[in-house]
Design a protein around this motif. Structure first.
Motif, short mmCIF file in Angstrom:
data_model
loop_
_atom_site.label_atom_id
_atom_site.label_comp_id
_atom_site.label_asym_id
_atom_site.label_seq_id
_atom_site.Cartn_x
_atom_site.Cartn_y
_atom_site.Cartn_z
N VAL A 149 48.97 19.80 20.42
CA VAL A 149 48.57 19.65 21.82
C VAL A 149 48.91 20.90 22.63
CG1 VAL A 149 48.69 17.14 21.75
CG2 VAL A 149 50.72 18.43 22.43
N ILE A 150 50.02 21.58 22.28
CA ILE A 150 50.41 22.77 23.04
C ILE A 150 49.45 23.93 22.76
CG2 ILE A 150 52.20 24.52 23.34
CD1 ILE A 150 52.80 21.77 24.64
N VAL A 151 49.19 24.22 21.48
CA VAL A 151 48.33 25.37 21.19
C VAL A 151 46.88 25.09 21.60
CG1 VAL A 151 49.84 26.21 19.35
CG2 VAL A 151 47.93 24.70 18.78
N GLN A 152 46.43 23.84 21.50
CA GLN A 152 45.08 23.54 21.96
C GLN A 152 44.95 23.74 23.46
OE1 GLN A 152 42.34 22.72 19.80
NE2 GLN A 152 41.45 23.49 21.72
N ALA A 153 45.99 23.35 24.21
CA ALA A 153 45.98 23.58 25.66
C ALA A 153 45.98 25.07 25.97
CB ALA A 153 47.19 22.90 26.30
N ALA A 154 46.73 25.85 25.18
CA ALA A 154 46.76 27.30 25.39
C ALA A 154 45.39 27.91 25.13
CB ALA A 154 47.81 27.94 24.48
N PHE A 155 44.70 27.47 24.06
CA PHE A 155 43.36 27.98 23.79
C PHE A 155 42.37 27.54 24.87
CE2 PHE A 155 44.55 28.08 19.06
CZ PHE A 155 44.70 29.46 19.07
N ASP A 156 42.46 26.29 25.31
CA ASP A 156 41.53 25.79 26.33
C ASP A 156 41.65 26.54 27.65
OD1 ASP A 156 40.61 23.93 24.53
OD2 ASP A 156 41.74 22.25 25.38
N ASN A 157 42.87 27.00 27.96
CA ASN A 157 43.13 27.67 29.23
C ASN A 157 43.27 29.18 29.08
OD1 ASN A 157 43.87 25.44 31.49
ND2 ASN A 157 44.51 24.71 29.48
N GLU A 158 42.95 29.71 27.89
CA GLU A 158 43.03 31.15 27.62
C GLU A 158 44.41 31.71 27.99
OE1 GLU A 158 41.22 32.96 25.98
OE2 GLU A 158 39.26 32.00 25.85
N VAL A 159 45.45 30.99 27.60
CA VAL A 159 46.82 31.44 27.84
C VAL A 159 47.38 32.06 26.56
CG1 VAL A 159 49.19 30.66 28.28
CG2 VAL A 159 47.30 29.80 29.68
N GLN A 160 47.93 33.25 26.69
CA GLN A 160 48.62 33.88 25.56
C GLN A 160 50.05 33.37 25.55
OE1 GLN A 160 49.08 38.20 25.67
NE2 GLN A 160 48.99 38.31 23.44
N LEU A 161 50.45 32.76 24.46
CA LEU A 161 51.73 32.06 24.37
C LEU A 161 52.73 32.87 23.56
CD1 LEU A 161 52.85 29.23 25.23
CD2 LEU A 161 52.27 28.45 22.93
N PHE A 162 53.94 33.02 24.12
CA PHE A 162 55.07 33.62 23.42
C PHE A 162 56.20 32.60 23.43
CE2 PHE A 162 52.61 37.15 25.03
CZ PHE A 162 52.64 38.08 24.01
N ALA A 163 56.69 32.23 22.26
CA ALA A 163 57.71 31.19 22.19
C ALA A 163 58.79 31.56 21.18
CB ALA A 163 57.08 29.84 21.82
N VAL A 164 60.02 31.18 21.49
CA VAL A 164 61.16 31.44 20.62
C VAL A 164 61.55 30.16 19.90
CG1 VAL A 164 63.67 31.82 20.68
CG2 VAL A 164 62.14 33.40 21.86
N THR A 165 61.94 30.27 18.64
CA THR A 165 62.49 29.15 17.89
C THR A 165 63.62 29.64 16.99
OG1 THR A 165 62.04 27.27 16.43
CG2 THR A 165 60.88 29.32 15.95
N HIS A 166 64.56 28.73 16.69
CA HIS A 166 65.61 29.01 15.70
C HIS A 166 65.44 28.11 14.47
CE1 HIS A 166 67.45 30.18 19.61
NE2 HIS A 166 67.99 31.15 18.89
N ASN A 167 64.37 27.36 14.44
CA ASN A 167 64.22 26.25 13.51
C ASN A 167 63.18 26.56 12.43
OD1 ASN A 167 64.03 23.77 12.26
ND2 ASN A 167 63.45 22.64 14.11
N ALA A 168 63.60 26.54 11.16
CA ALA A 168 62.67 26.78 10.07
C ALA A 168 61.58 25.70 10.02
CB ALA A 168 63.41 26.82 8.74
N GLU A 169 61.92 24.46 10.36
CA GLU A 169 60.94 23.38 10.35
C GLU A 169 59.86 23.61 11.40
OE1 GLU A 169 58.80 20.45 9.04
OE2 GLU A 169 60.65 21.10 8.05
N CYS A 170 60.21 24.26 12.49
CA CYS A 170 59.22 24.59 13.53
C CYS A 170 58.18 25.57 12.98
CB CYS A 170 59.93 25.18 14.75
SG CYS A 170 58.85 25.53 16.15
#
Length: 375
Positions: A299-320
Motif C-alpha cells: 500500500v505504501i509503494v503503490q501510493a508513492a507511485f500513484d502520487n509520483e513521490v520519490q521515497l527514501f526510507a531507513v530500516t534496520h530489519n532484514a525481514e523488511c
C-alpha cells in the motif's frame, strides 16, 4: 518519475558526520540500510534540500530536524519596555549541530532524472566580519538591530542550467516563525504515532484541499476499506483525527484502529501532501509485525507511485528487505522492479569516511536470495 523533482544522483559535503558522501543511481523507491551510527538518518535529512532552491526553506527544514531530536535553539522575544520587544538570539548556532566542520561550507549537489543539476553552497560569517570587509560592509545595513556576532548565512545556488542565485541572511531569521508547526517531508521515528503530528498534517494539508483530502482517503481505503471521510474530533479537550465509515454517521478516532493504521495514515498524509516530490521516512517498518510487512509495503509503494513521490526510507530489519523483495516479485508491482534501490552505507577502514553503495533491483534481489548481508 517526474524528471525535474526526483533525484538520480545526490552528494553532500560537510554535513553532520559526513565529510563527503555521494549516492548514485537512485530510483523511485530507495531503502537505506547500514550499521548503527553510520549516518542513515543524516542522509535522509540532507535530502531535505528544497526543490525551488529557497535558502530560507532549506534552513527551516534542517533546523526542524534538530527539534525532532529535542535540540531546541530558538530566538526568544523579550519585553523591552513601553510595549516594545527585542529579539534574544541564542549564543549557540544551530549550524554547530549540522555542520561537520563549522569553518567549511555545506555543499549539496543533486542531479534530477531529467539531468538538471543543482549545486548549493552554504557558508557562515558574522555581521562583524561583514562590516570589517570593505567589499561587504554595505550588506550590514539590512541587519540593523542584530548583535555584531550574529551568524549570517551566505547562500549560493547554481540551478536551472547555470543560473546563479545568492543571498545573505541572519541565521536565526527563520526562527521568527513558529518552527514547531513547520511541516517538512521527513517523518522521524520519534513522532510516527504522534496524534499532534496527524492533526497538524490534517490542518496544513488536508483541511484546505479537497483534492489532497480525497487522495488521502483513497490511499487510506487500502487498509481501512469503509472509510468515507476524515475530520477532526475533540476528545477530552484534545483534537484527534477521526474517520467516518460507510453506513455510519458517527466518527471514530483513527487511533482506535491500531498503531499500524495510524502509521500508514501518517505516511499516506505526507505522500498526498508532497505529490511529485520526495518523502523521507526513518525506521519505516518500526512497529509493523513481520506478518503484515508485505501488505504494508504494497500500500505504501503503490501510493508513492500513484502520487509520483520519490521515497527514501531507513530500516534496520532484514525481514523488511525480504518483504520488499517479495512485494516486487509478484502482482502488479513486478513491472516496477527497475524503480527499486537498496542503498547500503558503510564506514571505510579509517572509520571516518562513509561510502554509499547502490544496489539496483537485480543485485538487491540476488543479495537477498543468497542471504548476503546488506545491513
Amino acid at each position: 518519475m517526474k524528471g525535474d523533482l526526483h533525484y538520480s544522483d545526490f552528494s553532500v559535503q560537510n554535513f553532520k558526520l559526513f565529510r563527503e558522501i555521494s549516492v548514485k543511481n537512485l530510483g523511485q523507491i530507495n531503502l537505506i540500510v547500514g550499521d548503527n551510527n553510520v549516518g542513515k538518518t543524516s542522509l535522509l535529512e540532507a535530502l531535505l534540500v528544497e526543490e525551488s532552491s529557497n535558502p530560507t526553506v532549506l534552513l527551516k527544514r534542517l533546523h526542524k530536524t534538530l527539534c525532532f531530536r529535542n535540540i531546541h535553539i530558538h530566538v526568544r522575544r523579550e519585553p523591552a519596555g513601553e510595549g516594545k520587544y527585542s529579539w534574544l538570539v541564542p549564543s549557540t548556532s544551530y549550524l554547530d549541530f549540522l555542520l561537520h566542520d563549522t569553518t567549511a561550507p555545506l555543499k549539496i549537489n543533486a542531479t534530477s532524472a531529467a539531468k538538471n543539476r543543482k549545486e548549493i553552497s552554504l557558508t557562515t560569517t558574522t555581521i562583524a566580519k561583514l562590516a570589517a570587509d570593505p567589499k561587504t560592509v554595505g550588506l550590514t545595513r539590512q541587519f540593523q538591530g542584530f548583535a555584531p556576532d550574529t551568524v549570517i548565512v551566505k547562500y549560493l545556488c547554481m540551478a536551472n542550467r547555470g543560473v546563479l542565485t545568492g543571498s545573505n541572511m541572519p541565521l536565526f531569521a527563520d526562527d521568527l516563525t513558529v518552527l514547531h508547526n513547520y511541516q517538512i517531508p521527513f517523518i522521524p521515528a520519534s513522532s510516527m504515532y504522534d496524534p499532534t503530528a496527524l492533526m497538524s498534517g490534517y490542518q496544513s494539508a488536508l483541511a484546505g484541499s479537497r483534492t489532497i483530502r480525497q487522495q488521502f482517503i483513497h490511499n487510506l481505503k487500502s487498509i481501512l476499506p469503509g472509510v468515507q471521510e476524515v475530520l477532526p474530533r475533540k476528545i477530552h479537550e484534545a483534537e484527534h483525527l477521526a474517520v467516518v465509515l460507510e453506513g455510519s454517521d458517527d466518527s471514530y478516532p483513527l487511533a482506535q484502529f491500531g498503531d499500524g493504521t495510524v502509521k500508514c495514515a501518517r505516511i499516506f498524509m505526507d505522500i498526498a501532501r508532497y505529490q511529485n516530490g520526495r518523502l523521507m521516512i526513518d525506521e519505516i517498518d518500526a512497529g509493523i509485525h513481520h506478518t503484515r510487512l508485505d501488505n504494508f509495503w504494497k500500500v505504501i509503494v503503490q501510493a508513492a507511485f500513484d502520487n509520483e513521490v520519490q521515497l527514501f526510507a531507513v530500516t534496520h530489519n532484514a525481514e523488511c528487505l525480504k518483504s520488499l523483495k517479495r512485494v516486487f516479485e509478484n502482482g502488479e508491482l513486478k513491472s516496477r522492479q527497475n524503480e527499486v534501490r537498496c542503498i547500503a552505507l558503510t564506514h571505510l577502514a579509517d572509520q571516518k569516511t562513509v561510502k554509499a553503495y547502490t544496489y539496483p533491483w537485480e543485485e538487491f534481489q540476488a543479495a537477498i536470495d543468497q542471504d548476503n548481508e546488506l545491513r
